[in-house]
Design an enzyme around this catalytic site. Structure first.
Site, PDB file in Angstrom:
ATOM      1  N   ASP A  15     -24.926 -60.146  42.723  1.00  0.00           N
ATOM      2  CA  ASP A  15     -24.743 -60.016  41.274  1.00  0.00           C
ATOM      3  C   ASP A  15     -25.930 -60.551  40.482  1.00  0.00           C
ATOM      4  OD1 ASP A  15     -22.118 -59.129  41.936  1.00  0.00           O
ATOM      5  OD2 ASP A  15     -21.429 -61.204  41.966  1.00  0.00           O
ATOM      6  N   GLU A 184     -17.552 -52.106  35.818  1.00  0.00           N
ATOM      7  CA  GLU A 184     -17.586 -53.555  35.626  1.00  0.00           C
ATOM      8  C   GLU A 184     -19.044 -53.974  35.418  1.00  0.00           C
ATOM      9  OE1 GLU A 184     -16.351 -55.521  39.273  1.00  0.00           O
ATOM     10  OE2 GLU A 184     -17.041 -53.817  40.450  1.00  0.00           O
TER      11      GLU A 184
END
Length: 530
Positions: A15, A184
């Site tokens: 991420d 997302e």
């Protein structure tokens, strides 16, 4: 020009959130249940990265005790407003439920090494938050989570303005985008008269990808691009899989690059396994004639080699990483503390005091480092005198509480006695116990008698999906037990959500009174690139 080789931050670094400040680039990555929380790396050229610090104090109260495996701190977003760094992140306390039981926090600092301000809770619509700064105003992006039965847990991307001083919401929350495919990880940037929304899509496994949407106005509506910006889901032969969760950045010379997560799978015979977890990669980006971002090499597949601008100067390793128990050491759910991790009482050794077992969510005495390549060797010398089966100290290769392999110095009954829970002091024998753990439980794979009065050097060699443990006797490596399946130490093994990576380290347990200690020296983790 310089050629970078992806992944640029190797082993458990998912991420990535990328930002440029002057001539420096910074990347923050998820840490989940591990400390240091929110590691930050920096680079001058996008190719060579060094650890630069972490967001100390990110969990309120300084602990993540009790969070489940792959819970904790998800998807931090790093930004710069011209004066200070901002990080927004979510602490997830339930995994695999529709609620997530999450709280979103914001913290700031003038230097990534800290100090960071105490975390301030903000609107917690869902995980994967990000901040957008524009003309002195502050906006919070978020995934919207619909927990209701029949609801969509990924119910779109929302935007809320925050008061810069109080961080309280201002005005209404705007729905920017909904999509039939899971979206997302939103990021926003303004370019070419458009607001560009960059989202991860399809989930964080092999189906992962990145898509963009754009609008002339900040609050939308946003029109989704009809093709992905980045994905590897249509070609299982690509060396970089799971490509997704991206963020765009502009160089001082006007070039564009994006950070993204990726993974290097092994073909184990039981399917593809990403034992190193998800890693950080960089791709080059251009803007097409319609003003949309595209990969410079064309298509949407991630490249292993990417040309980037040459560094203006050498990147130096920050001095604070030289702490004895600092990076690259990591600990579970709390930072190392002298009450259980003591690097000074015996010079040249690290003394650990045993606490909970290797499946605890609360108080594990464990120090570990990330595996960064598929061929790795870890070894350490340990000295301890266990006197009951509740005491053990040794070497562990760990993914989580349901996936680990360990070789531990411990106590066992005399060879002729059955295992019946005896805790005889002064009786029994000192052994090395090899244990493998998966979702079906723990199994003892081998037991070897050793000298109770001498230090012993333990080791493990991981080659792809195979792990072989050994110890040193008379200067020679002696195998312990059979080869074990390291493919289980993977995001992709089993049927539950897993988001971290494999680490190797040292650990001690004392399940009765937490008084047992063990001393370790000469820990070495050697990871060999393919």
């Amino acid at each position: 020009m310089t050629v970078l080789h992806n992944p640029v931050i190797r082993g458990f670094a998912p991420d990535p959130s990328l930002v440029r400040v002057g001539d420096w680039y910074y990347v923050a990555t998820s840490s989940f249940e591990w400390f240091p929380t929110i590691p930050i790396h920096r680079s001058r050229d996008l190719a060579h990265w060094v650890y630069a610090g972490h967001v100390q104090g990110a969990p309120p109260g300084g602990t993540l005790a009790g969070v489940p495996d792959s819970g904790g701190i998800w998807a931090p977003s790093l930004s710069w407003d011209g004066e200070r760094f901002w990080v927004v992140y979510t602490v997830v306390r339930s995994v695999g439920t529709p609620y997530f039981d999450q709280d979103t926090y914001v913290t700031t600092a003038t230097d990534v090494a800290g100090p960071w301000t105490p975390p301030h809770r903000v609107a917690s619509h869902g995980f994967d938050p990000a901040l957008f700064h524009e003309e002195g105003r502050l906006w919070l992006l978020n995934l919207q989570n619909d927990h209701r039965p029949g609801g969509a847990r990924f119910a779109g991307i929302v935007l809320t303005e925050l008061d810069r001083d109080t961080l309280a919401p201002r005005g209404v929350t705007h729905l920017l985008l909904q999509h039939e495919r899971l979206v997302e990880g939103p990021k926003l940037l303004a370019h070419g008269g458009w607001y560009h929304l960059v989202v991860a899509e399809g989930g964080t496994g092999f189906e992962h990808g990145v898509r963009t949407a754009r609008s002339r106005t900040l609050t939308g509506p946003y029109a989704l691009d009809d093709r992905p910006l980045l994905t590897s889901r249509d070609d299982p032969q690509l060396p970089l899989q799971k490509a997704g969760h991206a963020e765009l950045v502009e160089t001082p010379d006007g070039e564009w690059f994006l950070s993204h997560l990726t993974a290097r799978p092994l073909d184990t015979g039981n399917g593809l396994r990403c034992t190193l977890g998800r890693e950080t990669a960089i791709q080059a980006v251009t803007w097409d004639t319609e003003g949309r971002p595209r990969l410079r090499q064309g298509g949407w597949h991630p490249a292993v080699e990417v040309e980037v601008p040459a560094s203006p100067c050498e990147v130096a390793q920050p001095a604070d990483t030289q702490e004895v128990l600092g990076w690259p050491w990591s600990t579970l759910r709390e930072p190392p503390d002298p009450s259980w991790a003591d690097p000074v009482s015996r010079p040249g050794w690290i003394r650990l005091r045993g606490r909970h077992g290797p499946e605890s969510r609360w108080a594990q005495s464990l120090l570990a480092q990330r595996l960064t390549e598929h061929r790795s060797t870890a070894q350490v010398t340990v000295q301890a005198a266990p006197s009951t089966f509740t005491q053990a100290a040794g070497l562990i290769v760990r993914y989580d509480a349901e996936a680990y392999l360990s070789l531990d110095l411990t106590w066992a009954e005399p060879a002729a006695e059955p295992q019946r829970g005896q805790q005889w002091r002064g009786a029994g024998r000192t052994v090395l116990s090899l244990v493998e753990r998966d979702e079906k439980g723990a199994r003892q794979a081998a037991v070897v008698d050793v000298d109770a009065n001498a230090p012993v050097t333990l080791g493990v060699t991981v080659a792809g999906a195979e792990a072989r443990f050994w110890y040193v006797r008379d200067g020679i490596r002696v195998p312990v037990g059979p080869a074990l399946d390291a493919g289980r130490l993977s995001d992709d093994h089993g049927d539950r959500l897993r988001f971290t990576g494999t680490l190797a380290g040292i650990h001690v347990r004392d399940l009765v009174d937490a008084s047992f200690t063990a001393d370790f020296r000469d820990f070495r983790l050697t990871c060999v690139p393919a």
